[in-house]
Design a protein around this motif. Structure first.
Motif, mmCIF file in Angstrom:
data_model
loop_
_atom_site.group_PDB
_atom_site.id
_atom_site.type_symbol
_atom_site.label_atom_id
_atom_site.label_comp_id
_atom_site.label_asym_id
_atom_site.label_seq_id
_atom_site.Cartn_x
_atom_site.Cartn_y
_atom_site.Cartn_z
ATOM 1 N N ARG A 168 0.666 -1.245 -0.153
ATOM 2 C CA ARG A 168 -0.440 -0.249 -0.449
ATOM 3 C C ARG A 168 0.763 1.561 -0.216
ATOM 4 N NH1 ARG A 168 -4.802 -0.024 4.332
ATOM 5 N NH2 ARG A 168 -4.994 2.046 2.919
ATOM 6 N N TYR A 207 -2.342 -19.355 5.000
ATOM 7 C CA TYR A 207 -3.074 -18.694 4.280
ATOM 8 C C TYR A 207 -3.563 -18.694 2.665
ATOM 9 C CZ TYR A 207 -2.944 -14.515 8.020
ATOM 10 O OH TYR A 207 -2.826 -14.224 9.307
ATOM 11 N N GLU A 221 -5.057 -16.693 0.750
ATOM 12 C CA GLU A 221 -4.751 -15.308 0.546
ATOM 13 C C GLU A 221 -4.930 -14.067 1.181
ATOM 14 O OE1 GLU A 221 -9.774 -14.420 -0.576
ATOM 15 O OE2 GLU A 221 -7.633 -15.342 -2.081
ATOM 16 N N GLY A 277 -6.039 -10.266 1.172
ATOM 17 C CA GLY A 277 -6.610 -9.518 0.681
ATOM 18 C C GLY A 277 -7.139 -10.105 -0.656
ATOM 19 N N ASP A 278 -6.427 -9.676 -1.572
ATOM 20 C CA ASP A 278 -7.026 -10.024 -2.557
ATOM 21 C C ASP A 278 -5.959 -10.060 -3.286
ATOM 22 O OD1 ASP A 278 -10.039 -8.376 -2.275
ATOM 23 O OD2 ASP A 278 -9.254 -6.781 -2.751
ATOM 24 N N ALA A 279 -5.350 -10.754 -2.829
ATOM 25 C CA ALA A 279 -3.362 -11.521 -3.179
ATOM 26 C C ALA A 279 -3.765 -13.006 -3.314
ATOM 27 C CB ALA A 279 -2.453 -10.478 -2.991
ATOM 28 N N PRO A 280 -2.940 -13.294 -3.778
ATOM 29 C CA PRO A 280 -2.857 -15.001 -3.385
ATOM 30 C C PRO A 280 -1.691 -15.002 -2.054
ATOM 31 C CG PRO A 280 -2.135 -14.175 -5.686
ATOM 32 C CD PRO A 280 -2.873 -13.764 -5.354
ATOM 33 N N CYS A 281 -1.783 -16.555 -1.620
ATOM 34 C CA CYS A 281 -0.425 -16.307 -0.771
ATOM 35 C C CYS A 281 -0.191 -17.906 -0.556
ATOM 36 C CB CYS A 281 -1.066 -15.998 0.419
ATOM 37 S SG CYS A 281 0.405 -16.304 1.971
#
Length: 719
Positions: free
Chosen positions: A38, A53, A55, A57-61
């Motif tokens: 951010r 996790y 993901e 937020g909106d991102a893969p993990c």
């Protein structure tokens, strides 16, 4: 010596991975990930890695480094339990990720287990070429490009960029410095080194020295891990024209190991650090405020050689006070050109002081244009290197105008204007100066103390740096020789040094009174006689020295007296005989030339007043070996009482050329035997008048063992 790492992909990465990224914003892994996603300007991708996790937020993990998608990753940021760090780094090496920042704690700072884990990381770096930054660190910040590889919640707020580079061995104090440069020229790059398992302060200095956008380098250091790499980095910065300002924590001499020779016992780690910084052109400061002040001043531009300070104000008392403080700091005062003098005379009232210090009087404050013109004229004078502008009080609109004048003129001149806001009432003028990057000092004393650190010295010439071959040789020497110390007796030391070509008086060792008498006759009277014993360092205190012996009978009697006195004072000492030596004429001055092994920098040479003055005056200076001719010359003028050597109260000057030669001879001898020599001391050295030389009257050598001592003797048998 290990080469400096290329950190170009590290300071400006395209793709990064965050191992230990978290969806919890209050966690360190969460703040680290948020700072990158951010608040940073990452050109490529930020990969989250955490098996907990799927993901964030909106991102893969991803669960591990191994399972990340194909593609180059420049830096892996690791913030997991210490027990998982080594495996994570092995995966980084497998993926050919060149850099990893380990922020996790629990390593050498936590005890033996952590230290062992850190050693394994160091070995992994050596085996694979992976570069590790940290562990136990807050990360790295590229302020100018807005890249925050850090878990600090303050990153998003501390973004005043500039030409100052920082390398610190403390995260909290490093952030303090970053926030102290919140206006004006700020920080471009901030390296916070942590435990330095692989990447070290010298790597960061070298990186910033080569960075065209960095103008000044500030260092906050707690310890010196590899002194020879540090000096090589400092020398690189000097070659690149990047001044280095260093605050080295730890000036107390408590805990310094007491050594057999005066040289080591009077040196002390803080004194050696300071001497080496001076030798390699770094500016040492005393506290955080000075570190900030001096780096800020250098970012504005250092005064040119041969220039002087101008003190400019509208208060006569303030002008006198500032001039007095500048005089005590030995700052040179500028002498104005005729043109400057004439212009000031036309602009200022008759009762103003137009010499330096300039007291414009309060009368000029009514005319903003005239005030600007006066200040501009002074800044354009070729003899003015900087202008100190003390403002003794807050006058509301009046001092607001003064501040604006300083701001306007500073934009159009290369001469630094240094404002001092002396009032505790921080009015609008103070705020104006602060916001425009001309951060005012709060007292005249602190301003002048900072200026005195950066003013070019007319006395000392810069030392020549050792070559890279010298640095490599010195580095291997400082890795720690055999701890078994072997102290040679004075007779053994002098025999060795005579073979090496050192200037020494004629001498013989006698093992009986008749032998002493015959030796004295051969040498010629008067002679001095001294006990020969490796067990006795301070011979005078044990009755082991007789001076001014002028006959064979006196020599025989002195032999018996010395043996009896030493046997009573030190019954356990082994007496190997008595040294009979030519006694040099009275009137020579006594100096010390010594070498000892420093834990960080290897062999260091010490020079100063010798004889009975060593421990009382402690007037010494130091240089890291090897020395060049200019180093030897600087040493002679660096001690406080150098006038004694040059001749006082009718004394002829000492043979300083011969003394320089002796210092260089000692340096070369120590360099040849850097692997085995622990200490070497000539105290005193007799310094005669010009043409009579510098001759060592007493000598001490300590090596790392019997075999090494013999090796030195064999090596120097045919110098």
């Amino acid at each position: 010596m290990k080469p400096f790492a290329d950190l170009s992909r590290f300071i400006y990465p395209v793709n990064v991975a965050v191992v230990g990224a978290s969806a919890r914003p209050s966690s360190q892994g969460g703040r680290l990930y948020e700072n990158l996603v951010r608040h940073s300007r990452i050109r490529g991708k930020v990969y989250a890695v955490n098996p907990a996790y799927c993901e964030i937020g909106d991102a893969p993990c991803w669960p591990s480094i191994r399972e990340l998608p194909d593609g180059d990753i420049d830096v892996a940021l690791v913030i997991v339990n210490a027990a998982r760090v080594l495996d994570t780094l092995r995966q980084c090496a497998e993926r050919k990720i060149p850099y990893a920042i380990v922020m996790s704690s629990g390593f050498s700072e936590a005890g033996d287990a952590g230290r062992a884990l850190e050693n394994e990381i160091a070995q992994l770096c050596r085996d694979t070429g992976l570069h590790v930054y940290g562990p136990n660190c807050p990360g790295f910040v590229n302020v100018r490009d807005r890249i925050g590889m850090t878990f600090s919640p303050a990153f998003r707020h501390d973004l005043n960029a500039g030409c100052i580079g920082l390398a610190t061995q403390g995260g909290g104090l490093g952030r303090n410095l970053l926030q102290g440069l919140s206006h004006g020229q700020g920080v471009g790059l901030w390296f916070s080194a942590g435990n330095e398992v692989d990447l070290e302060i010298p790597d960061f200095i070298a990186c910033m020295a080569r960075d065209p956008q960095i103008k000044v380098i500030g260092l906050l250091m707690e310890g010196v891990k590899d002194g020879r790499r540090l000096t090589a980095a400092l020398d690189l910065a000097r070659e690149c024209g990047k001044p280095v300002v260093v605050l080295k924590i730890g000036h107390s001499e408590a805990g310094v190991r007491a050594a057999q020779s005066h040289t080591a016992s009077i040196a002390g780690s803080a004194a050696i650090n300071s001497a080496v910084f001076r030798q390699f052109g770094a500016i040492e400061v005393d506290d955080l405020d000075q570190l900030l002040a001096v780096t800020r001043l250098l970012a504005m531009g250092a005064p040119k050689a041969g220039s002087g300070l101008c003190i400019y104000t509208f208060s006569g008392g303030t002008a006198a006070l500032a001039t007095d403080i500048a005089g005590m700091a030995n700052l040179p005062m500028a002498a104005f050109s005729d043109q400057t003098h004439a212009t000031l005379k036309s602009l200022l009232p008759d009762f103003a002081n137009i010499a330096n210090p300039v007291d414009t009087t309060a009368d000029i404050l009514r005319d903003q244009d005239a005030a600007n013109d006066c200040l501009r004229v002074i800044c354009n004078d070729p003899h003015v290197g900087a202008v100190l502008f003390p403002i003794p009080m807050d006058y509301g609109d009046v001092t607001d105008g003064i501040a604006q004048s300083i701001i306007d003129v500073s934009r159009a001149t290369a001469t630094p204007i240094v404002p001092v806001w002396m009032s505790r009432r921080m009015g609008g003028g103070f705020q104006l100066l602060e916001q425009h990057g001309l951060q005012p000092f709060m007292s005249v004393s602190t301003a002048i103390a900072a200026l005195s650190r950066i003013w070019p010295s007319a006395g000392m010439q810069p030392s020549s740096a050792p070559t890279s071959e010298d640095a490599e040789h010195g580095s291997s020497a400082s890795e720690g020789p055999d701890p078994a110390r072997q102290q040679l007796s004075e007779a053994q030391s002098k025999a060795l040094l005579k073979q090496a070509g050192f200037p020494l008086p004629l001498s013989e060792v006698a093992i009986s009174a008749p032998q002493a008498a015959r030796a004295a006759a051969r040498i010629g009277f008067p002679v001095v006689m001294k006990v020969v014993s490796s067990d006795i360092v301070h011979k005078t205190e044990s009755g082991g020295v007789h001076l001014g012996i002028d006959s064979e009978a006196a020599a025989a009697a002195a032999f018996d007296s010395i043996c009896a006195a030493v046997a009573q004072a030190a019954p356990a000492a082994r007496i190997e005989g008595v040294l009979v030596e030519a006694m040099l004429p009275a009137g020579g001055r006594e100096v010390l030339v010594g070498v000892h092994r420093d834990a960080a920098f290897g062999l260091v040479l010490t020079f100063g007043l010798g004889g009975i003055f060593v421990e009382t005056l402690r007037d010494v200076a130091h240089r890291m070996i090897p020395l060049q001719r200019q180093d030897a010359r600087n040493l002679l003028h660096e001690i406080r009482h150098t006038a004694i050597l040059e001749g006082v109260r009718g004394q002829p000057p000492g043979d300083l050329a011969a003394l320089e030669d002796l210092i260089l001879q000692v340096s070369a001898f120590a360099e040849r035997h850097a692997d085995t020599l622990l200490e070497l001391e000539f105290n005193p050295v007799w310094l005669g008048p010009v043409g009579q030389g510098a001759i060592a009257l007493d000598a001490l050598i300590v090596t790392s063992g019997h075999q090494e001592a013999r090796a030195i003797l064999e090596t120097d048998a045919n110098p």
